[in-house]
Scaffold this motif. Structure first.
Motif, short mmCIF file in Angstrom:
data_model
loop_
_atom_site.label_atom_id
_atom_site.label_comp_id
_atom_site.label_asym_id
_atom_site.label_seq_id
_atom_site.Cartn_x
_atom_site.Cartn_y
_atom_site.Cartn_z
N ASP A 183 29.62 -15.35 -29.87
CA ASP A 183 29.50 -13.94 -30.27
C ASP A 183 29.14 -13.14 -29.03
O ASP A 183 28.20 -13.48 -28.33
CB ASP A 183 28.36 -13.77 -31.29
N ALA A 229 17.31 -2.44 -29.28
CA ALA A 229 17.07 -2.57 -30.73
C ALA A 229 17.17 -4.05 -31.07
O ALA A 229 17.69 -4.84 -30.26
CB ALA A 229 18.09 -1.77 -31.54
N GLY A 230 16.68 -4.43 -32.22
CA GLY A 230 16.84 -5.80 -32.70
C GLY A 230 16.26 -6.83 -31.75
O GLY A 230 15.16 -6.64 -31.20
N SER A 231 17.02 -7.90 -31.52
CA SER A 231 16.46 -9.06 -30.81
C SER A 231 16.12 -8.77 -29.35
O SER A 231 15.20 -9.35 -28.81
CB SER A 231 17.39 -10.26 -30.93
N ILE A 232 16.86 -7.85 -28.70
CA ILE A 232 16.56 -7.60 -27.27
C ILE A 232 15.23 -6.85 -27.14
O ILE A 232 14.47 -7.07 -26.18
CB ILE A 232 17.70 -6.86 -26.53
N TYR A 243 26.13 -15.31 -27.50
CA TYR A 243 25.40 -16.17 -28.44
C TYR A 243 26.34 -17.26 -28.92
O TYR A 243 27.51 -17.00 -29.21
CB TYR A 243 24.93 -15.35 -29.66
N ASP A 264 24.42 -0.80 -30.51
CA ASP A 264 24.93 -2.10 -30.08
C ASP A 264 25.98 -2.56 -31.08
O ASP A 264 26.13 -1.96 -32.15
CB ASP A 264 23.80 -3.14 -29.93
N ARG A 280 28.58 -6.34 -32.18
CA ARG A 280 28.95 -7.71 -31.92
C ARG A 280 30.45 -7.91 -32.04
O ARG A 280 31.07 -7.36 -32.95
CB ARG A 280 28.25 -8.63 -32.94
N ASP A 303 28.42 -3.64 -40.63
CA ASP A 303 27.78 -4.96 -40.74
C ASP A 303 27.47 -5.54 -39.37
O ASP A 303 26.55 -6.33 -39.23
CB ASP A 303 28.71 -5.95 -41.47
N CYS A 336 27.62 -3.51 -36.29
CA CYS A 336 27.30 -2.47 -35.31
C CYS A 336 25.97 -1.85 -35.70
O CYS A 336 25.67 -1.75 -36.89
CB CYS A 336 28.31 -1.32 -35.35
N ARG A 337 25.20 -1.40 -34.71
CA ARG A 337 24.07 -0.54 -35.04
C ARG A 337 24.50 0.90 -34.77
O ARG A 337 24.94 1.21 -33.66
CB ARG A 337 22.83 -0.89 -34.21
N ARG A 346 18.60 -5.02 -43.90
CA ARG A 346 17.65 -5.95 -43.27
C ARG A 346 16.22 -5.48 -43.46
O ARG A 346 15.33 -6.27 -43.73
CB ARG A 346 17.92 -6.05 -41.76
N1 UDP Z 1 24.98 -9.11 -35.05
C1 UDP Z 1 25.97 -9.61 -35.89
N2 UDP Z 1 25.88 -10.90 -36.30
C2 UDP Z 1 24.89 -11.74 -35.94
C3 UDP Z 1 23.88 -11.23 -35.10
C4 UDP Z 1 23.96 -9.92 -34.67
O1 UDP Z 1 26.90 -8.90 -36.24
O2 UDP Z 1 24.88 -12.90 -36.35
C5 UDP Z 1 25.06 -7.72 -34.57
C6 UDP Z 1 23.97 -6.86 -35.15
O3 UDP Z 1 24.41 -6.20 -36.31
C7 UDP Z 1 23.71 -5.88 -34.03
C8 UDP Z 1 24.05 -6.65 -32.76
O4 UDP Z 1 24.86 -7.73 -33.17
O5 UDP Z 1 24.59 -4.77 -34.13
C9 UDP Z 1 22.84 -7.16 -32.03
O6 UDP Z 1 22.04 -7.90 -32.89
P1 UDP Z 1 20.66 -8.55 -32.41
O7 UDP Z 1 20.92 -9.59 -31.38
O8 UDP Z 1 19.71 -7.49 -32.07
O9 UDP Z 1 20.20 -9.42 -33.66
P2 UDP Z 1 19.47 -9.00 -35.00
O10 UDP Z 1 18.48 -7.95 -34.68
O11 UDP Z 1 20.60 -8.57 -35.88
O12 UDP Z 1 18.86 -10.32 -35.39
#
Ligand code: UDP
Length: 259
Positions: A95, A103-106, A126, A180, A182, A205, A207-208, A224
């Motif tokens: 991915d 935002a999110g994981s970063i 990923y 962001d 994916r 689903d 995109c943020r 979420r």
């Molecule tokens: N994302 C996705 N599928 C996944 C993980 C993330 O489509 O399995 C997308 C998520 O919607 C966001 C971007 O990738 O737009 C970054 O996601 P992040 O790594 O911050 O993970 P999350 O917070 O979703 O766990």
């Protein structure tokens, strides 16, 4: 139409939000969009009514735009409210996440404030593996384990950055910030040639999307984080893109057989 069309076809794969069926011709698949939603590696599950219909439309629209820019995708055409015809590809198990704003994981990983602009667009990889929770990997891991070559990665990175520039501008024009998103890529074989193409979907689903004025979230984070008004957010994205199905939201439920 929906259910009868579905049962006529052989199911190839069922994912969290979509089902893949054998297509009408060799080398094609039918991608069916469900209303099911999942998050946190499948530990949170739910339904977003009308999501499948909206994501089918939104992804059709965005993939078509990418094709017009010369960025190849697996998309062929939309078949009905919930289904689209796509080319069968060999999915690369990586991915790509493109980020413009923390935002999110970063944000969690580096202790950044959600909403802080990043110094430049950052691309992350990923490994697509649900049992492992989709770990962050480096180019070194990807090439050493043979998931993709250096050349594949270069091509994916170039495409991802072009897509980011294009989508950022497109969403900005309708008052939305692309925080962001994916991407998934697949190998498309044509005689002796192989091309990399964008696969899966591009929708709220994966995109943020934040409202430019209010910073309101207009994507799956509403699900979420239990923010409510999830259906409305997806609808608003489609409305601003100018592609709300005719008849407006009432059309989304569709005839019973389409559910
Ligand atoms: N994302 C996705 N599928 C996944 C993980 C993330 O489509 O399995 C997308 C998520 O919607 C966001 C971007 O990738 O737009 C970054 O996601 P992040 O790594 O911050 O993970 P999350 O917070 O979703 O766990």
């Amino acid at each position: 139409m929906g259910n009868t069309a579905m049962s006529r076809r052989r199911q190839i794969y069922e994912g969290k939000a979509k089902v893949l069926f054998e297509g009408p011709e060799p080398g094609t698949l039918v991608q069916y969009f469900k209303d099911d939603a999942s998050a946190f590696n499948n530990s949170k599950k739910g339904t977003i009514t009308g999501k499948g219909v909206l994501n089918n439309r939104i992804s059709e629209y965005l993939m078509t735009m990418l094709a017009q820019l010369g960025i190849p995708t697996h998309f062929v055409r939309r078949l009905n409210m919930r289904e689209q015809l796509v080319r069968e590809v060999e999915i690369i198990p990586i991915d790509l996440v493109v980020r413009n704003v923390a935002a999110g994981s970063i944000a969690k990983r580096f202790g950044l404030v959600e909403g802080a602009p990043l110094p430049r667009s950052i691309v992350e990889y990923y490994y697509k593996n649900d049992e492992l929770g989709g770990p962050l990997v480096s180019e070194e891991h990807i090439t050493a384990f043979g998931w993709a070559t250096t050349q594949d990665l270069d091509e994916m990175l170039q495409m991802a950055l072009r897509i980011n520039d294009f989508l950022s501008g497109l969403f900005l024009g309708i008052g939305i910030r692309l925080i962001d998103f994916r991407l998934e890529f697949g190998r498309l074989y044509n005689n002796d040639e192989m091309r990399l193409v964008v696969a899966d979907e591009i929708s709220p689903d994966n995109c943020r999307l934040w409202d430019l004025k209010t910073n309101e979230k207009m994507d799956k984070d509403r699900f979420r984080e239990d923010l409510g008004r999830v259906e409305e957010a997806y609808q608003e994205v489609a409305r601003r893109l100018g592609i709300l199905p005719e008849g407006g939201p009432a059309d989304l439920k569709g005839p019973k057989t389409m559910q």
